[in-house]
Structures are given as C-alpha cells and as structure tokens.
Design an enzyme around this catalytic site. Structure first.
Site, PDB file in Angstrom:
ATOM      1  N   ASP A   1     -30.688  -2.595 -14.243  1.00  0.00           N
ATOM      2  CA  ASP A   1     -29.597  -3.595 -14.415  1.00  0.00           C
ATOM      3  C   ASP A   1     -28.512  -2.764 -15.272  1.00  0.00           C
ATOM      4  O   ASP A   1     -27.396  -3.320 -15.738  1.00  0.00           O
ATOM      5  CB  ASP A   1     -30.039  -4.760 -15.382  1.00  0.00           C
ATOM      6  CG  ASP A   1     -30.820  -4.440 -16.785  1.00  0.00           C
ATOM      7  OD1 ASP A   1     -31.135  -3.071 -17.031  1.00  0.00           O
ATOM      8  OD2 ASP A   1     -30.920  -5.132 -17.481  1.00  0.00           O
TER       9      ASP A   1
ATOM     10  N   ASP B   1     -31.262   2.568 -15.306  1.00  0.00           N
ATOM     11  CA  ASP B   1     -32.474   2.582 -16.043  1.00  0.00           C
ATOM     12  C   ASP B   1     -33.533   2.053 -15.261  1.00  0.00           C
ATOM     13  O   ASP B   1     -33.622   2.124 -14.138  1.00  0.00           O
ATOM     14  CB  ASP B   1     -32.117   1.743 -17.353  1.00  0.00           C
ATOM     15  CG  ASP B   1     -31.999   0.207 -16.954  1.00  0.00           C
ATOM     16  OD1 ASP B   1     -31.397   0.000 -15.845  1.00  0.00           O
ATOM     17  OD2 ASP B   1     -32.069  -0.426 -17.823  1.00  0.00           O
TER      18      ASP B   1
ATOM     19  N   SER C   1     -37.317  -2.138 -19.328  1.00  0.00           N
ATOM     20  CA  SER C   1     -35.956  -1.726 -19.111  1.00  0.00           C
ATOM     21  C   SER C   1     -35.923  -0.058 -19.320  1.00  0.00           C
ATOM     22  O   SER C   1     -36.418   0.615 -18.482  1.00  0.00           O
ATOM     23  CB  SER C   1     -34.893  -2.121 -20.194  1.00  0.00           C
ATOM     24  OG  SER C   1     -33.778  -1.954 -19.922  1.00  0.00           O
TER      25      SER C   1
ATOM     26  N   ASP D   1     -35.087  -0.575 -14.614  1.00  0.00           N
ATOM     27  CA  ASP D   1     -35.094  -2.013 -13.918  1.00  0.00           C
ATOM     28  C   ASP D   1     -33.775  -2.046 -13.141  1.00  0.00           C
ATOM     29  O   ASP D   1     -33.274  -3.191 -12.780  1.00  0.00           O
ATOM     30  CB  ASP D   1     -35.525  -3.164 -14.758  1.00  0.00           C
ATOM     31  CG  ASP D   1     -34.516  -3.291 -16.028  1.00  0.00           C
ATOM     32  OD1 ASP D   1     -33.966  -2.423 -16.452  1.00  0.00           O
ATOM     33  OD2 ASP D   1     -34.181  -4.575 -16.137  1.00  0.00           O
TER      34      ASP D   1
END
Ligand code: MG
Length: 448
Positions: free
Chosen positions: A239, A235, A97, A237
């Site tokens: 999400d 960020d 993340s 990734d």
C-alpha cells in the site's frame, strides 16, 4: 473499555500478542457487526503466520453466518478493490505492513473499500469486550469460496493510465505481496520490468520491509548498473510506494509527494489532503498547479476520511501511502508507481531532474521525554501559550497535536507520540538558524 486496534488495524507479534483465538474472535465479531449475514472478502500477505490467521478468521466469520471470498495472497489495495467490486459487506486483510516477519495484523475494510474508521473499530471492540459475539445456528453457517481477483485489479490499475513509451523499471517488492501486481501492471503498459526480491517469502530475507531510503541501496545500484529509468519499491503489503531515480538515488518522500499532489491537481483541479507532518513543498507545488492543501491527522485512515469529506483529488502521507480517489479510498502502491511513471512521461524529464526541481528545506525532528500521564496537560499548555511564544502565527491546527504555520512560511509541529513516552517536535524553515530557533522555543514550551 479495552483496545485492540492501533493506527492501522490490530497488530502484534504472532502467538504472543496476536494469537489464533483472537483472530477467531475478531472474525466472529465482524460477522456479529454485519448482523450475521453477507459476503466478506479476505486476503493476506505472504507472512509465515498468514495461513494460520486466515483459518481462524474464516472459522469466526463462517460461525457468524458470513460467506467468505478468499483471495489468497494479494496486495492490500487489491483486497479493497475486490471488496467493492464483489459487492461484499466488508473486507479483511491479514498483514503487518512494514513490520518485521514475526509480526502480523488484521485490518478491516467497509463495503466502499475504505479502511474501518476509529468509530467502526470501537464498535468491534465493544462487541468483543462485552462478550456480545453471536454465532448462528448450524443451518446458517457460511461457506468459503476461492476467487482470483488479481487479473481484474491489474486491469483496473493498468487501464487508468497510458504511456507514450515503454520505461525501463526495476521493481523491488521486498518479497511481499506487491510482486503479484506491480510487475504485471507495468509489463501490460509496455514497460521493460526487472524484478528484485519479487518471489513471495514470509521470512522477508531481502531487506527491511519499510521502503525507506536506507533500505533501497540495492535497488539504487541495480537501477544504475542496468541503465533503468527508475526503480520502484513497496512495503510488505504494497500500500506504499518509494522511488529511486535513474542515478540510483532514493527520491525523498516529501519531494515525491509534492510531485504527485501537483500532478493530480494538473489532471483535475481540486484539493490535496496530506498530514500535519509533511513538508511545505507540498503546499508550494500544489498551489503552483492551481490547487489547495488540507492537513489532517497522521495515518492512512485519517487521510482517506479527509479525502472523502473534502472530495479531494489526491491524498498522501510522507510515508509513501497515497490515495487516488478516482480508483478507490485505499492507499495503493502499484497505482502510485504507475502515476509516478505517468508524470515522468508527461513532463518528458528524467526523475532526477523532476525531483531536483522540488526544493528540500532544512527540517528538524527532536523528541522530548514526557510520561504518558502528563501528555494531555503538556499539550494543553502548548496550545494555550503557542501564540505568545511564537508570534506571527498564520494558522494554528489542532487536528493532531499542535501545528503552527508562521507568516515567514516556516512551521512547527508539537505532537505526543502514540506509543512512546515522548512529545515530538518537528520544524521546517528555509534557513537552518530559523529551524533551530523554532525548536528551542518549542522545547521550552514543552518543558524539555
Ligand atoms: Mg503497508
């Protein structure tokens, strides 16, 4: 029993905490949990260690009799989407993340696209620590197939919205997986997209991966100098979402969350889920739009569970992780970005104006030292004495620490840190003096 999973999957510094052999065992543990059969979708962010961990997870899953559909680099929400769309038994995302590049992590998803619950994670841990990992015979070993699900994911998100005009958007993907989706989605909606830091690079040379205001200065400058309508940031990734307005200012996450929650309720009346640490502006805006707010534990898994249990129309954390359950139960940064543009389009106002219409109240965040061994007793004392200490309590929530909503609209949250020897105190009120008084009382109660 030992623990492997933290608040968002297994995470650690690669080759120190998170070694290849652990990834191998986790793959086999997941296959064992799935009764040694079925399809597992696997995706990764562009970290330098993602290929290494993928090979190990593949080996573990195949040796446990599962077949793997390999997505390659993809945003976390695309892995969740592919898991459900392909009818897989489970999904696996390799990502840390917003953590720095030396970290990586492994996160599991259920067949419905929701991240594993703490109970499911405990079952994996039980199998791992009890040495109950079960490989299959040579003729039951699984196969890997590569599949590109990004076009389907992009279509799904883009077709969930229509805009009355093309917006000029600068997108900062921090060299992460969002670059594979967000610019393409926005272009297919007729937006003029200027990308920033949108080449995948596991060294993440452009900026810190958390899309916090202090990391969005470059995005702000580019938005302003190009005369764009807004900037969006993810960020590593994708999400999570963050936004800067047309003047280049980062919009506070609480304000953005309040706008998004109210927007969701305007579309479909219902409940909005947020966490115990979000501002009361979320309640104010959602109530004004005809909805109500449910508060839950901090963490995207807790939000997803609460959205499902309450049949909510939206769930979001003040970290930019937002869930739109009409698409799926995974926080989705590209989708959140599209929804921000949609709400600007419907309101026909610039983002700066929309943001300024949401009040920003004084808020204090302090921490009081408390050794781990004393946390439980201290929190018990806080819960027992809170009513007497603060008076006038409208609601006391104990889903995550102790959160008190007071009759004048102010609130206070006393919550033990999960990773450090502190108890954290958060207070919000309409006047600074009131915030300070609340913090003083709470500190006394905690014993700091
Ligand atoms: Mg993330």
């Amino acid at each position: 029993m030992g623990k492997l999973f933290g608040t968002s999957g297994v995470r650690g510094v690669v080759n120190l905490d998170l070694k290849p052999e652990l990834a191998l065992d986790l793959g086999l543990a997941l296959a064992t949990y799935l009764k040694n059969t079925g399809l597992v979708v696997l995706g990764k962010d562009p970290r330098t260690s993602s290929d290494m961990l993928e090979s190990c997870l593949d080996s573990g899953l195949l040796s446990g009799g599962c077949d793997v559909r390999s997505l390659g680099a993809a945003p976390t929400p695309a892995v969740s989407f592919a898991t459900r769309t392909l009818g897989a038994r489970s999904g696996v995302m390799i990502t840390a993340s917003h953590n720095p590049p030396e970290y990586n992590g492994i996160k599991f998803f259920s067949s419905d696209g929701m991240a594993f619950t703490p109970e499911q994670e405990q079952e994996i841990e039980r199998l791992y620590f009890a040495g109950k990992l079960k490989p299959v015979a040579w003729d039951k070993i699984g196969k890997v197939e590569e599949v590109n699900m990004l076009p389907d994911y992009i279509d799904k998100i883009a077709s969930s919205v229509s805009l009355s005009r093309g917006f000029k958007v600068v997108v900062d993907c921090a060299n992460g997986a969002g670059a594979l989706a967000t610019p393409l989605i926005l272009r297919s909606l007729g937006c003029k997209v200027i990308t920033l830091n949108s080449q995948l690079d596991g060294f993440f040379p452009s900026r810190a991966l958390e899309p916090a205001p202090e990391n969005l200065r470059e995005l702000g400058r580019v938005v302003r100098s190009l005369g764009a309508d807004l900037g969006l940031a993810h960020d590593g990734d994708a999400d999570r979402i963050a936004a800067v307005d047309e003047r280049g200012r980062a919009v506070g996450w609480d304000r953005l969350l309040a706008l998004a929650g109210a927007h969701a309720v305007e579309r479909v009346k219902g409940k909005v889920v947020t966490t115990v640490d979000a501002s009361i502006v979320v309640e104010e805006r959602v109530a004004a739009a005809g909805g109500s707010v449910v508060r839950t534990r901090v963490g995207d898994v807790a939000v997803a569970q609460a959205v499902k249990a309450n049949r909510a129309v939206f769930g979001g954390e003040p970290s930019g992780a937002w869930i739109y359950p009409e698409i799926h139960l995974c926080p989705d940064g590209p989708l959140a970005g599209v929804r921000i543009i949609e709400l600007m389009d419907e309101a026909a106002k610039p983002l700066s104006k929309l943001a300024d219409e949401v009040p920003e109240y004084p808020i204090a965040r302090v921490k009081v030292r408390c050794p781990d061994a004393k946390k439980a007793a201290t929190m018990k004392k806080v819960a027992a004495l809170a009513r007497k200490a603060f008076g006038d309590i409208e609601q006391m929530l104990t889903v995550d620490g102790v959160r008190l909503a007071l009759s004048d609209g102010s609130w206070i949250l006393v919550r033990p840190s999960g990773t450090e020897p502190y108890i954290r105190i958060t207070a919000e009120a309409k006047a600074v003096a009131r915030v300070n008084a609340l913090v003083k009382t709470a500190k006394k109660l905690v014993g700091g």
